[in-house]
Design an enzyme around this catalytic site. Structure first.
Site, short mmCIF file in Angstrom:
data_model
loop_
_atom_site.label_atom_id
_atom_site.label_comp_id
_atom_site.label_asym_id
_atom_site.label_seq_id
_atom_site.Cartn_x
_atom_site.Cartn_y
_atom_site.Cartn_z
CG HIS A 16 6.57 -29.88 1.26
ND1 HIS A 16 7.31 -30.69 0.96
CD2 HIS A 16 7.18 -29.45 2.24
CE1 HIS A 16 8.08 -31.16 1.99
NE2 HIS A 16 7.64 -30.60 2.84
CD GLU A 73 -3.41 0.80 2.00
OE1 GLU A 73 -3.96 -0.87 2.18
OE2 GLU A 73 -3.34 1.09 2.90
CE LYS A 100 -10.50 3.00 3.73
NZ LYS A 100 -10.35 3.48 4.73
O1 PA5 Z 1 -2.82 2.24 5.99
C1 PA5 Z 1 -4.02 2.49 5.77
O2 PA5 Z 1 -3.97 3.79 5.76
C2 PA5 Z 1 -5.28 1.60 5.22
O3 PA5 Z 1 -5.10 0.26 5.00
C3 PA5 Z 1 -6.19 2.46 6.93
O4 PA5 Z 1 -5.89 1.62 7.44
C4 PA5 Z 1 -7.32 1.43 6.05
O5 PA5 Z 1 -7.74 1.85 5.66
C5 PA5 Z 1 -8.56 1.99 7.36
O6 PA5 Z 1 -8.75 3.01 6.99
P1 PA5 Z 1 -9.21 3.79 9.12
O7 PA5 Z 1 -8.13 3.52 10.42
O8 PA5 Z 1 -9.04 5.21 8.59
O9 PA5 Z 1 -10.29 2.54 8.99
#
Ligand code: PA5
Length: 425
Positions: A303, A282, A413
């Site tokens: 395996h 990410e 989202k």
């Molecule tokens: O790393 C990130 O920014 C995302 O993976 C968020 O943690 C995830 O989308 C959850 O978002 P939030 O903490 O705003 O609920």
């Protein structure tokens, strides 16, 4: 504190790669010092912030006495860190063996109605502490988890559901729907620092509250992260974190090795592998760039994957993660019908298999990095977390992307919200 050992020589076998790695290290130059300013500053400052740790410890001390379970609602960066630390630093079968006043813990990290519904039905409404984590306070999955849990409690025990108030704790940003709900309910609130991206929040209450409630000395995890930061700052170019970032970037851009396999020989560290997989993907997957992280389990995936890894396309860089000294000594009987294992310990066999993987990859000239923890402990896990966070931030500089944003996730989202709003209309 015993330092974790990192061996990266086997990933730089070709002169062209060696030159690319040196070039990248030079480019990194003062990159670590640059991280001290925004937007990265937050994640680097967290291990030094005694106010955040105090907040967690205060809540742990004051927690209601009659609890049996704690559940953390949240997703992605708001869930994977806590899961990684709990799995690494608690017994594998903690929930089956814990005795009161110890707590069972649950981190669903999803909204699959089958698994979540089953979990909610087994949680006792009057004895469950609910920790909701969301930086934005508006993530659909997290709010859906929360209000589905409240509904499940209400149906089973109306009064118990109302009593949730005293057993709700929320870690969220300064504004948003969750913050409003927490204030309205009079729930306890812990800080989600504004300058820390979700996936870099493992060392805040988002990652630390659950293990702290379960008795893990989380101060030592922070100490490990600080020790790693100091180690990396002591050398130009971000020390070992810079070297790892440079190696991954060079193998990707010079040799087309875009798949980064983290091969973990310690079941307790597998969820930490999932945490790093998210962090790496990410943070770096942007602007048409970015490596694809894969987690493999030793010995199981010998395996399943090893054939592909040794004789398939040479498009991967491997990182073997292992830990020395297990806490348990499990012996194999002398009467085992295979002489090679008779009278040995499971660790000896496990290590021989690990060596086998290593040698098989080396024989096929596959590039390999080794990370070895002296043993799995709060300090060493803190060091690994600190290393992988720094490595990711520095890799962001090499890939020329902002490792702290996630526009693709936000887009997903928004679409999900639009679909649901349309249905609601
Ligand atoms: O790393 C990130 O920014 C995302 O993976 C968020 O943690 C995830 O989308 C959850 O978002 P939030 O903490 O705003 O609920």
């Amino acid at each position: 504190m015993a330092g974790i050992e990192i061996e990266s020589g086997r990933a730089r076998t070709e002169p062209e790669l060696e030159a690319a790695v040196s070039g990248a290290r030079e480019r990194l130059g003062d990159a670590l010092a640059e991280l001290d300013g925004p937007p990265a500053a937050g994640f680097l400052s967290v291990p030094h912030r005694s106010d955040l740790l105090r907040e967690v410890r205060r809540f742990v001390r004051a927690r209601p006495a009659d609890l049996t379970d704690v559940v953390q609602l949240g997703i992605g960066g708001s869930s994977l860190g806590a899961r990684a630390l709990c799995r690494a630093l608690l017994a594998e079968r903690h929930n089956q063996t814990v005795r009161r006043p110890g707590l069972r813990f649950h981190l669903p990290d999803n909204i699959d109605p089958d698994s979540l519904g089953e979990l909610f039905e087994m949680l006792p409404p009057r004895r469950t502490l609910v920790h909701v984590v969301s930086k934005s306070g508006s993530t659909l999955e997290t709010l859906a988890q929360l209000f589905a849990l409240i509904e499940s409690f209400r149906r089973r025990d109306g009064r118990g559901a109302r009593a949730l108030r005293g057993r709700l704790v929320v870690t969220t940003g300064a504004s948003g729907a969750l913050r409003e709900f927490a204030d309205q309910e009079g729930a306890a609130r812990l800080t989600f620092p504004d300058d820390v991206a979700g996936r870099f929040s493992i060392l805040t209450a988002s990652g630390l509250l659950l293990p702290a409630l379960l008795g893990v000395p989380v101060g030592r995890v922070l100490a490990g992260a600080r020790a790693m930061e100091a180690r990396c700052r002591a050398e130009p170019g971000g020390g070992i974190a810079g070297t790892l970032a440079a190696l991954h970037h060079a193998h990707d851009t010079v040799r087309g090795r875009r798949i980064h396999v983290e091969w973990i020989y310690a079941d307790a560290l597998l969820p930490l592998g999932d945490w790093f997989r998210q962090l790496w993907a990410e943070s770096l997957g942007k602007r048409g760039r970015g490596p694809t992280p894969v987690v493999a389990r030793g010995t199981t995936d010998q395996h399943s994957q090893l054939q592909l890894y040794t004789e398939g396309p040479d498009d991967k860089l491997y990182t073997l993660v292992a830990a020395g000294r297990s806490t348990r000594r499990v012996r194999i009987g002398r009467d085992a019908t295979l002489a090679a294992i008779a009278g040995r310990s499971l660790r000896e066999v496990f290590e021989a298999e690990e060596r086998g993987t290593l040698e098989a990859l080396i024989e096929k000239r596959r590039p390999l990095i080794e990370i070895r923890l002296p043993r799995i402990s709060p300090d060493s896990v803190g060091q690994l977390v600190g290393l992988q966070q720094l490595q990711t931030a520095l890799a962001g500089a090499l890939y020329e992307v902002d490792p702290f944003d996630q526009p693709g996730v936000e887009a997903g989202k928004r679409v999900a919200l639009r679909i649901l709003e349309r249905g609601a209309g």
